[in-house]
Design a protein around this motif. Sequence first.
Motif, PDB file in Angstrom:
ATOM      1  N   ALA A   1       0.843  -1.203   0.000  1.00 26.31           N
ATOM      2  CA  ALA A   1       0.000   0.000   0.000  1.00 26.31           C
ATOM      3  C   ALA A   1       0.879   1.255   0.000  1.00 26.31           C
ATOM      4  O   ALA A   1       0.604   2.226  -0.712  1.00 26.31           O
TER       5      ALA A   1
ATOM      6  N   LYS B   1       1.353   3.809  -3.289  1.00 26.29           N
ATOM      7  CA  LYS B   1       1.055   5.233  -3.149  1.00 26.29           C
ATOM      8  C   LYS B   1       2.243   6.098  -3.551  1.00 26.29           C
ATOM      9  O   LYS B   1       2.102   7.077  -4.263  1.00 26.29           O
TER      10      LYS B   1
ATOM     11  N   GLU C   1      -4.351   6.635   1.097  1.00 25.97           N
ATOM     12  CA  GLU C   1      -4.849   6.702  -0.279  1.00 25.97           C
ATOM     13  C   GLU C   1      -5.119   8.155  -0.689  1.00 25.97           C
ATOM     14  O   GLU C   1      -4.829   8.572  -1.800  1.00 25.97           O
ATOM     15  N   GLU C   2      -5.688   8.936   0.235  1.00 27.97           N
ATOM     16  CA  GLU C   2      -6.191  10.271  -0.118  1.00 27.97           C
ATOM     17  C   GLU C   2      -5.149  11.375  -0.028  1.00 27.97           C
ATOM     18  O   GLU C   2      -5.327  12.437  -0.615  1.00 27.97           O
TER      19      GLU C   2
END
Length: 125
Positions: A19, A23, A90-91
Motif C-alpha cells: 500500500a 502510493k 490513499e487520499e
Amino acid sequence: GDKEETEEVEFDGYMFRDAIYNKFGVCWDVDFQRVESYGFKKLYLNVMPFRLGSRRFRHETEHDYLCHLQAVVEILEKYDLLYSVLAQLEETNKKPRPGTSPLVAVPLRLDLSPEQLDEILGPAR
C-alpha cells in the motif's frame, strides 16, 4: 451471510508495504508519533522519509521492515484504525521529503480515546 467474512484476506505487513509502495513508489518507513498540545495527547502514524535500502533506514533487512509493518498493522487492527489509516494514505497529497530540515513526514491521524492512548503509550509520566 457470514460466509464472506471468513474468507476476507487478512491484512498483513506485506500488504501494508504494498500500500505504501503503490502510493509513493517507494517503501517508506512508518512510525508512531505522539504529539501533546494543550495537555491533550494525540497519536499519529507518520510515513517517514526513510526508505528501504537507504543508509538512514533503521531496519537492517527488508524482513525487519516487514516485521515492523506487521506489528504496526496489528496495533491498528486492535484499535479498529486500519481502514481509516489506509483511506488517509490513499487520499493524501503529501509526500515524505528526505533531506529537509526538519524532515517532512506524512502524518496519518489515529482517532483514539485517552484510555486507548494510555494503553499504547503507557500512562503519562
